[in-house]
Design a protein around this motif. Structure first.
Motif, PDB file in Angstrom:
ATOM      1  N   ARG A  87     -86.094 -32.766  23.441  1.00 45.75           N
ATOM      2  CA  ARG A  87     -86.927 -31.883  22.612  1.00 45.75           C
ATOM      3  C   ARG A  87     -86.358 -31.843  21.194  1.00 45.75           C
ATOM      4  O   ARG A  87     -85.811 -30.833  20.750  1.00 45.75           O
ATOM      5  CB  ARG A  87     -86.966 -30.470  23.209  1.00 45.75           C
ATOM      6  CG  ARG A  87     -87.722 -30.368  24.506  1.00 45.75           C
ATOM      7  CD  ARG A  87     -89.214 -30.336  24.286  1.00 45.75           C
ATOM      8  NE  ARG A  87     -89.660 -29.102  23.634  1.00 45.75           N
ATOM      9  CZ  ARG A  87     -90.868 -28.926  23.145  1.00 45.75           C
ATOM     10  NH1 ARG A  87     -91.752 -29.897  23.190  1.00 45.75           N
ATOM     11  NH2 ARG A  87     -91.195 -27.778  22.576  1.00 45.75           N
ATOM     12  N   LEU A 104     -94.775 -38.219  16.380  1.00 46.58           N
ATOM     13  CA  LEU A 104     -95.644 -37.111  16.782  1.00 46.58           C
ATOM     14  C   LEU A 104     -96.952 -37.618  17.381  1.00 46.58           C
ATOM     15  O   LEU A 104     -97.478 -37.030  18.331  1.00 46.58           O
ATOM     16  CB  LEU A 104     -95.938 -36.212  15.585  1.00 46.58           C
ATOM     17  CG  LEU A 104     -94.760 -35.441  14.982  1.00 46.58           C
ATOM     18  CD1 LEU A 104     -95.226 -34.632  13.776  1.00 46.58           C
ATOM     19  CD2 LEU A 104     -94.088 -34.546  16.001  1.00 46.58           C
ATOM     20  N   HIS A 107     -96.055 -38.681  20.814  1.00 48.06           N
ATOM     21  CA  HIS A 107     -95.554 -37.582  21.653  1.00 48.06           C
ATOM     22  C   HIS A 107     -96.036 -36.247  21.056  1.00 48.06           C
ATOM     23  O   HIS A 107     -95.232 -35.498  20.493  1.00 48.06           O
ATOM     24  CB  HIS A 107     -94.025 -37.605  21.710  1.00 48.06           C
ATOM     25  CG  HIS A 107     -93.449 -38.938  22.062  1.00 48.06           C
ATOM     26  ND1 HIS A 107     -93.307 -39.370  23.370  1.00 48.06           N
ATOM     27  CD2 HIS A 107     -92.970 -39.935  21.277  1.00 48.06           C
ATOM     28  CE1 HIS A 107     -92.759 -40.575  23.384  1.00 48.06           C
ATOM     29  NE2 HIS A 107     -92.559 -40.942  22.131  1.00 48.06           N
ATOM     30  N   PRO A 108     -97.318 -35.942  21.158  1.00 44.45           N
ATOM     31  CA  PRO A 108     -97.881 -34.796  20.424  1.00 44.45           C
ATOM     32  C   PRO A 108     -97.350 -33.434  20.844  1.00 44.45           C
ATOM     33  O   PRO A 108     -97.527 -32.457  20.107  1.00 44.45           O
ATOM     34  CB  PRO A 108     -99.386 -34.915  20.695  1.00 44.45           C
ATOM     35  CG  PRO A 108     -99.500 -35.766  21.921  1.00 44.45           C
ATOM     36  CD  PRO A 108     -98.348 -36.713  21.878  1.00 44.45           C
ATOM     37  N   THR A 109     -96.687 -33.348  21.990  1.00 45.59           N
ATOM     38  CA  THR A 109     -96.164 -32.058  22.449  1.00 45.59           C
ATOM     39  C   THR A 109     -94.673 -32.100  22.743  1.00 45.59           C
ATOM     40  O   THR A 109     -94.103 -31.091  23.169  1.00 45.59           O
ATOM     41  CB  THR A 109     -96.900 -31.587  23.718  1.00 45.59           C
ATOM     42  OG1 THR A 109     -96.665 -32.528  24.785  1.00 45.59           O
ATOM     43  CG2 THR A 109     -98.395 -31.462  23.478  1.00 45.59           C
ATOM     44  N   ASP A 110     -94.018 -33.230  22.527  1.00 50.04           N
ATOM     45  CA  ASP A 110     -92.625 -33.395  22.980  1.00 50.04           C
ATOM     46  C   ASP A 110     -91.585 -32.903  21.990  1.00 50.04           C
ATOM     47  O   ASP A 110     -90.470 -32.569  22.386  1.00 50.04           O
ATOM     48  CB  ASP A 110     -92.342 -34.864  23.311  1.00 50.04           C
ATOM     49  CG  ASP A 110     -93.071 -35.328  24.568  1.00 50.04           C
ATOM     50  OD1 ASP A 110     -93.676 -34.458  25.240  1.00 50.04           O
ATOM     51  OD2 ASP A 110     -93.053 -36.531  24.872  1.00 50.04           O
ATOM     52  N   VAL A 211    -101.811 -33.261  17.625  1.00 45.69           N
ATOM     53  CA  VAL A 211    -100.394 -32.884  17.583  1.00 45.69           C
ATOM     54  C   VAL A 211    -100.254 -31.367  17.673  1.00 45.69           C
ATOM     55  O   VAL A 211    -100.799 -30.618  16.854  1.00 45.69           O
ATOM     56  CB  VAL A 211     -99.725 -33.413  16.293  1.00 45.69           C
ATOM     57  CG1 VAL A 211     -98.306 -32.862  16.161  1.00 45.69           C
ATOM     58  CG2 VAL A 211     -99.704 -34.928  16.304  1.00 45.69           C
ATOM     59  N   GLU A 212     -99.501 -30.912  18.678  1.00 46.10           N
ATOM     60  CA  GLU A 212     -99.264 -29.483  18.885  1.00 46.10           C
ATOM     61  C   GLU A 212     -97.931 -29.029  18.290  1.00 46.10           C
ATOM     62  O   GLU A 212     -97.638 -27.825  18.269  1.00 46.10           O
ATOM     63  CB  GLU A 212     -99.274 -29.176  20.389  1.00 46.10           C
ATOM     64  CG  GLU A 212    -100.605 -29.444  21.074  1.00 46.10           C
ATOM     65  CD  GLU A 212    -101.675 -28.447  20.657  1.00 46.10           C
ATOM     66  OE1 GLU A 212    -101.303 -27.315  20.292  1.00 46.10           O
ATOM     67  OE2 GLU A 212    -102.869 -28.792  20.687  1.00 46.10           O
ATOM     68  N   THR A 213     -97.113 -29.950  17.819  1.00 48.48           N
ATOM     69  CA  THR A 213     -95.791 -29.626  17.292  1.00 48.48           C
ATOM     70  C   THR A 213     -95.893 -28.822  15.998  1.00 48.48           C
ATOM     71  O   THR A 213     -96.567 -29.258  15.052  1.00 48.48           O
ATOM     72  CB  THR A 213     -95.005 -30.924  17.002  1.00 48.48           C
ATOM     73  OG1 THR A 213     -94.901 -31.688  18.210  1.00 48.48           O
ATOM     74  CG2 THR A 213     -93.611 -30.610  16.481  1.00 48.48           C
ATOM     75  N   HIS A 240    -100.547 -26.701  14.188  1.00 47.66           N
ATOM     76  CA  HIS A 240     -99.747 -25.619  13.615  1.00 47.66           C
ATOM     77  C   HIS A 240     -98.989 -26.173  12.402  1.00 47.66           C
ATOM     78  O   HIS A 240     -97.808 -26.499  12.486  1.00 47.66           O
ATOM     79  CB  HIS A 240     -98.767 -25.065  14.644  1.00 47.66           C
ATOM     80  CG  HIS A 240     -99.403 -24.701  15.948  1.00 47.66           C
ATOM     81  ND1 HIS A 240    -100.188 -23.580  16.103  1.00 47.66           N
ATOM     82  CD2 HIS A 240     -99.397 -25.333  17.154  1.00 47.66           C
ATOM     83  CE1 HIS A 240    -100.631 -23.515  17.346  1.00 47.66           C
ATOM     84  NE2 HIS A 240    -100.173 -24.569  18.003  1.00 47.66           N
TER      85      HIS A 240
END
Length: 275
Positions: A87, A104, A107-110, A211-213, A240
């Protein structure tokens, strides 16, 4: 000093400190030492990792005849596997911001968070179809310039062109930072310079809508307007995203305003959701 042995080259990296992994990826024709103001500041609370991207710094020459942002991102993924990083908090500048964007997208949430300094999506920083890029490629002219002027002379010509276009100091507002950056470019061979430039020019930026990061985009006020616009696009595309502009700073915003950059980074890190 640590080295990651791959089939087609050896990647140099450094780690310091202990805690959540905070990973820095430098800009084009620079190396991990560009992050010294951040390494010194964050190593007490984070496991700070810097990498010298292929063609740069102590990594230097590697076997492939051409480079790509995708290849640089493959190397980053290999490093995370070796260091057992799951992470990461990612911080990339310029070319490094492209590597972070590519990561990103894959790995859009990693990743736990992402900070993009001097963030740029493409070179030149305008929307251009891939087929048009191939037709208008500056690589032949670049090769000629490298043959005549070498890496440093070619880079200086690029700087003059950008400054003439934008009317800003662009690279850095600090003469010492600017001179140190140009000196680093001079340490890159002409062949590696061309491979690095090719990676930047050929990069086709991904859509980041999935991407959620949490992502923070940071630019200096002397940054090229088109680059700032691309930064706004990044911040608006991710789920975000936020954007910050620091006064009295150029493209190398983390070195021009190290305290302000570190403070903004600290504020961002403190707002990240707990793992």
């Amino acid at each position: 000093m640590a080295e990651l042995e791959l089939e087609d080259g050896t990647i140099y990296y450094e780690t310091s400190g202990d805690g959540p992994p905070l990973v820095f990826v430098h800009g084009g024709w620079m190396d991990g030492t560009a992050w010294e103001p951040q390494i010194d500041h964050f190593a007490d609370d984070y496991r700070v990792v810097t990498i010298d991207v292929r063609g740069h710094g102590k990594t230097g020459v590697t076997a492939p005849d051409s480079y790509s942002i995708g290849l640089f991102t493959d190397d980053l993924e290999a490093l995370f596997s070796t260091l057992e990083i799951e992470r990461p908090i990612l911080c990339g500048l310029s070319l490094g911001s492209m590597v972070v964007q590519e990561y990103l997208d894959r790995h859009p949430t990693d990743a736990a968070g992402a900070i993009l300094g001097g963030a740029v999506r493409s070179m030149p920083p305008v929307d251009m179809p891939t087929e048009l890029k191939s037709f208008w490629s500056p690589l032949p002219a670049l090769s000629a310039s490298l043959s005549l002027s070498g890496s440093e002379g070619t880079f200086r010509s690029m700087l003059y062109s950008i400054q003439a276009t934008t009317g800003e100091r662009w690279l850095s507002v600090d003469p010492e930072v600017r001179n140190a950056a140009i000196e680093q470019v001079g340490n890159v061979s002409s062949s590696e310079f061309r491979k690095i430039f090719g990676a930047l020019y050929r990069y086709d930026p991904p859509e980041l809508t999935g991407v959620e990061t949490p992502t923070l985009v940071v630019h200096g006020d002397q940054e090229a307007p088109l680059v700032k616009r691309q930064g706004r696009e990044i911040a608006s595309e991710v789920a975000h995203g936020d954007q910050l502009e620091l006064a009295d700073s150029g493209h190398l915003v983390n070195q021009d305003r190290p305290r302000a950059f570190n403070r903004a980074t600290t504020d961002f890190l403190e707002e990240l959701p707990a793992a």
